[in-house]
Design an enzyme around this catalytic site. Structure first.
Site, PDB file in Angstrom:
ATOM      1  N   TYR A   1      27.176  -3.760 -23.683  1.00  0.00           N
ATOM      2  CA  TYR A   1      26.141  -4.477 -22.941  1.00  0.00           C
ATOM      3  C   TYR A   1      25.758  -3.672 -21.705  1.00  0.00           C
ATOM      4  O   TYR A   1      26.460  -2.741 -21.310  1.00  0.00           O
ATOM      5  CB  TYR A   1      26.609  -5.891 -22.548  1.00  0.00           C
ATOM      6  CG  TYR A   1      27.687  -5.912 -21.498  1.00  0.00           C
ATOM      7  CD1 TYR A   1      27.360  -5.960 -20.141  1.00  0.00           C
ATOM      8  CD2 TYR A   1      29.026  -5.849 -21.837  1.00  0.00           C
ATOM      9  CE1 TYR A   1      28.349  -5.959 -19.166  1.00  0.00           C
ATOM     10  CE2 TYR A   1      30.015  -5.853 -20.880  1.00  0.00           C
ATOM     11  CZ  TYR A   1      29.668  -5.899 -19.543  1.00  0.00           C
ATOM     12  OH  TYR A   1      30.648  -5.892 -18.584  1.00  0.00           O
ATOM     13  N   CYS A   2      24.632  -4.041 -21.095  1.00  0.00           N
ATOM     14  CA  CYS A   2      24.150  -3.377 -19.880  1.00  0.00           C
ATOM     15  C   CYS A   2      23.446  -4.407 -18.997  1.00  0.00           C
ATOM     16  O   CYS A   2      23.798  -5.578 -19.022  1.00  0.00           O
ATOM     17  CB  CYS A   2      23.237  -2.204 -20.225  1.00  0.00           C
ATOM     18  SG  CYS A   2      21.715  -2.680 -21.066  1.00  0.00           S
ATOM     19  N   ARG A   3      22.446  -3.983 -18.244  1.00  0.00           N
ATOM     20  CA  ARG A   3      21.730  -4.911 -17.360  1.00  0.00           C
ATOM     21  C   ARG A   3      20.632  -5.656 -18.108  1.00  0.00           C
ATOM     22  O   ARG A   3      20.480  -6.855 -17.968  1.00  0.00           O
ATOM     23  CB  ARG A   3      21.127  -4.167 -16.165  1.00  0.00           C
ATOM     24  CG  ARG A   3      20.410  -5.100 -15.179  1.00  0.00           C
ATOM     25  CD  ARG A   3      19.758  -4.351 -14.037  1.00  0.00           C
ATOM     26  NE  ARG A   3      18.818  -3.342 -14.462  1.00  0.00           N
ATOM     27  CZ  ARG A   3      17.545  -3.580 -14.822  1.00  0.00           C
ATOM     28  NH1 ARG A   3      17.074  -4.799 -14.813  1.00  0.00           N
ATOM     29  NH2 ARG A   3      16.769  -2.601 -15.195  1.00  0.00           N
TER      30      ARG A   3
END
Length: 121
Positions: free
Chosen positions: A80-82
């Site tokens: 996952y990321c932003r």
């Protein structure tokens, strides 16, 4: 003609490499205890909040790419990321490297909602 064929083949390879990766739109994702959760954001973003138990491997800085040879390609991964852009890039990078069980959870908020794992700060 050759350029068209080459472009078509490149597109098919890209689609095939992403076939094993799901998108960050899943709800109610079951994360097995042995799964590895990877946060592909920056160090500062990670410090501001991350999923409990997540490992930081920044995709933009090249940290994820550098660590790929040290990761088990047979393990189950969640990334996952932003916003979901970097996690999609990370999932594709991992798929291209032969990883077969990679799930793109999208953003931090989507990942927390889908997995039920708490965000820690």
């Amino acid at each position: 003609m050759f350029r068209t064929l080459t472009a078509m083949m490149a597109g098919l390879v890209m689609i095939a490499s992403l076939a094993g990766c799901s998108t960050g739109t899943s709800e109610g994702v079951s994360v097995p205890p042995e799964a590895i959760i990877i946060d592909v954001r920056s160090t500062q973003e990670y410090a501001d909040g991350h999923l409990e138990g997540a490992t930081l491997l920044d995709v933009t800085s090249g940290q994820l790419a550098a660590e790929l040879p040290n990761l088990d390609p047979e393990a189950t991964y969640f990334v996952y990321c932003r916003s979901g852009n970097r996690s999609a890039k990370a999932a594709a990078l991992m798929a291209d490297a032969g990883f077969t069980a990679v799930t793109d959870l999208g953003s931090l908020q989507q990942a927390a909602q889908a997995t039920g794992i708490a965000i820690v700060r």
